[in-house]
Write a protein that holds these residues in place. Structure first.
Motif, PDB file in Angstrom:
ATOM      1  N   MET A 274      20.112  77.190-120.709  1.00  0.00           N
ATOM      2  CA  MET A 274      19.930  76.288-121.843  1.00  0.00           C
ATOM      3  C   MET A 274      21.233  75.554-122.134  1.00  0.00           C
ATOM      4  O   MET A 274      22.293  75.916-121.641  1.00  0.00           O
ATOM      5  N   VAL A 275      21.142  74.539-122.954  1.00  0.00           N
ATOM      6  CA  VAL A 275      22.284  73.678-123.260  1.00  0.00           C
ATOM      7  C   VAL A 275      22.679  73.830-124.726  1.00  0.00           C
ATOM      8  O   VAL A 275      21.955  74.425-125.517  1.00  0.00           O
ATOM      9  N   GLY A 276      23.808  73.235-125.070  1.00  0.00           N
ATOM     10  CA  GLY A 276      24.262  73.228-126.453  1.00  0.00           C
ATOM     11  C   GLY A 276      23.437  72.283-127.310  1.00  0.00           C
ATOM     12  O   GLY A 276      22.693  71.433-126.805  1.00  0.00           O
ATOM     13  N   ARG A 277      23.591  72.398-128.615  1.00  0.00           N
ATOM     14  CA  ARG A 277      22.817  71.579-129.559  1.00  0.00           C
ATOM     15  C   ARG A 277      22.977  70.082-129.298  1.00  0.00           C
ATOM     16  O   ARG A 277      22.004  69.339-129.252  1.00  0.00           O
ATOM     17  N   GLY A 278      24.199  69.621-129.144  1.00  0.00           N
ATOM     18  CA  GLY A 278      24.431  68.194-128.923  1.00  0.00           C
ATOM     19  C   GLY A 278      23.808  67.709-127.630  1.00  0.00           C
ATOM     20  O   GLY A 278      23.170  66.647-127.592  1.00  0.00           O
ATOM     21  N   LYS A 279      23.973  68.475-126.568  1.00  0.00           N
ATOM     22  CA  LYS A 279      23.414  68.084-125.267  1.00  0.00           C
ATOM     23  C   LYS A 279      21.892  68.021-125.338  1.00  0.00           C
ATOM     24  O   LYS A 279      21.268  67.132-124.760  1.00  0.00           O
ATOM     25  N   SER A 280      21.291  68.938-126.065  1.00  0.00           N
ATOM     26  CA  SER A 280      19.823  68.976-126.143  1.00  0.00           C
ATOM     27  C   SER A 280      19.248  67.730-126.807  1.00  0.00           C
ATOM     28  O   SER A 280      18.084  67.409-126.605  1.00  0.00           O
ATOM     29  N   GLN A 281      20.081  67.010-127.579  1.00  0.00           N
ATOM     30  CA  GLN A 281      19.614  65.819-128.283  1.00  0.00           C
ATOM     31  C   GLN A 281      19.898  64.528-127.530  1.00  0.00           C
ATOM     32  O   GLN A 281      19.446  63.465-127.940  1.00  0.00           O
ATOM     33  N   GLU A 282      20.614  64.621-126.401  1.00  0.00           N
ATOM     34  CA  GLU A 282      20.961  63.418-125.641  1.00  0.00           C
ATOM     35  C   GLU A 282      19.759  62.757-124.981  1.00  0.00           C
ATOM     36  O   GLU A 282      19.638  61.544-124.973  1.00  0.00           O
ATOM     37  N   MET A 283      18.897  63.569-124.408  1.00  0.00           N
ATOM     38  CA  MET A 283      17.722  63.068-123.682  1.00  0.00           C
ATOM     39  C   MET A 283      16.609  64.105-123.800  1.00  0.00           C
ATOM     40  O   MET A 283      16.885  65.302-123.896  1.00  0.00           O
ATOM     41  N   ASP A 284      15.358  63.657-123.743  1.00  0.00           N
ATOM     42  CA  ASP A 284      14.230  64.581-123.831  1.00  0.00           C
ATOM     43  C   ASP A 284      14.277  65.653-122.747  1.00  0.00           C
ATOM     44  O   ASP A 284      13.891  66.795-122.977  1.00  0.00           O
ATOM     45  N   CYS A 285      14.765  65.278-121.565  1.00  0.00           N
ATOM     46  CA  CYS A 285      14.776  66.242-120.460  1.00  0.00           C
ATOM     47  C   CYS A 285      15.784  67.362-120.682  1.00  0.00           C
ATOM     48  O   CYS A 285      15.750  68.372-119.981  1.00  0.00           O
ATOM     49  N   PHE A 286      16.665  67.232-121.669  1.00  0.00           N
ATOM     50  CA  PHE A 286      17.624  68.287-121.988  1.00  0.00           C
ATOM     51  C   PHE A 286      17.196  69.122-123.191  1.00  0.00           C
ATOM     52  O   PHE A 286      17.907  70.035-123.608  1.00  0.00           O
ATOM     53  N   SER A 287      16.037  68.804-123.753  1.00  0.00           N
ATOM     54  CA  SER A 287      15.584  69.567-124.926  1.00  0.00           C
ATOM     55  C   SER A 287      15.260  70.996-124.505  1.00  0.00           C
ATOM     56  O   SER A 287      14.869  71.260-123.366  1.00  0.00           O
ATOM     57  N   LEU A 288      15.438  71.909-125.441  1.00  0.00           N
ATOM     58  CA  LEU A 288      15.154  73.308-125.138  1.00  0.00           C
ATOM     59  C   LEU A 288      13.696  73.512-124.725  1.00  0.00           C
ATOM     60  O   LEU A 288      13.411  74.264-123.801  1.00  0.00           O
TER      61      LEU A 288
END
Length: 138
Positions: A57-71
């Motif tokens: 999983m990624v950090g909070r900020g990264k998860s909001q960059e693009m839909d494909c990075f969402s948790l």
């Protein structure tokens, strides 16, 4: 090449781990290619145990960059990878239970960019993998 490497000797275990870059591909295509890779490994190494690792999983900020990075997207991918495991020859392990906070994000102290671990944490990741594989009895 992968074919040459797989044909060059006999392996007891083969680990497969997708990175975050693959999360942006079409889901069906990506999972189809992943399954083809697992099938290739099994064809070349029929006695090897194949260990599939969930995408971290990624950090909070990264998860909001693009839909494909969402948790939710990453968990969907991991669920499809996990479904490939038969727990006889192909196994699934998921480091996220050891590396995420209570909300499922990679904590900021582990990564500057929300997706690449600081070097000192890769040792913990390797230790966790060894422990997870031992827990499977492999």
């Amino acid at each position: 090449s992968l074919d040459g490497l797989l044909a060059s000797k006999t392996y007891g275990k083969v680990f497969i781990n997708l990175g975050l870059n693959e999360a942006g591909y079409d889901m069906g295509t990506m999972i189809g290619k992943y399954k083809a890779l697992v099938d290739k490994v099994r064809a070349y190494q029929p006695n090897a145990k194949v260990i599939l690792q969930g995408i971290m999983m990624v950090g909070r900020g990264k998860s909001q960059e693009m839909d494909c990075f969402s948790l939710s997207h990453l968990w969907t991918i991991n669920g499809k990878i996990q479904a490939m495991a038969d727990n006889q020859n192909v196994f699934y392990i998921d480091v996220n239970y050891a590396f995420t906070d209570s909300e499922g994000y990679l904590p900021s102290e582990y990564s500057a960019d929300g997706c690449h671990l600081y070097g000192k944490y890769t040792v913990l990741w390797a230790d966790w993998i060894a422990h997870a594989v031992a827990q499977l009895g492999l």
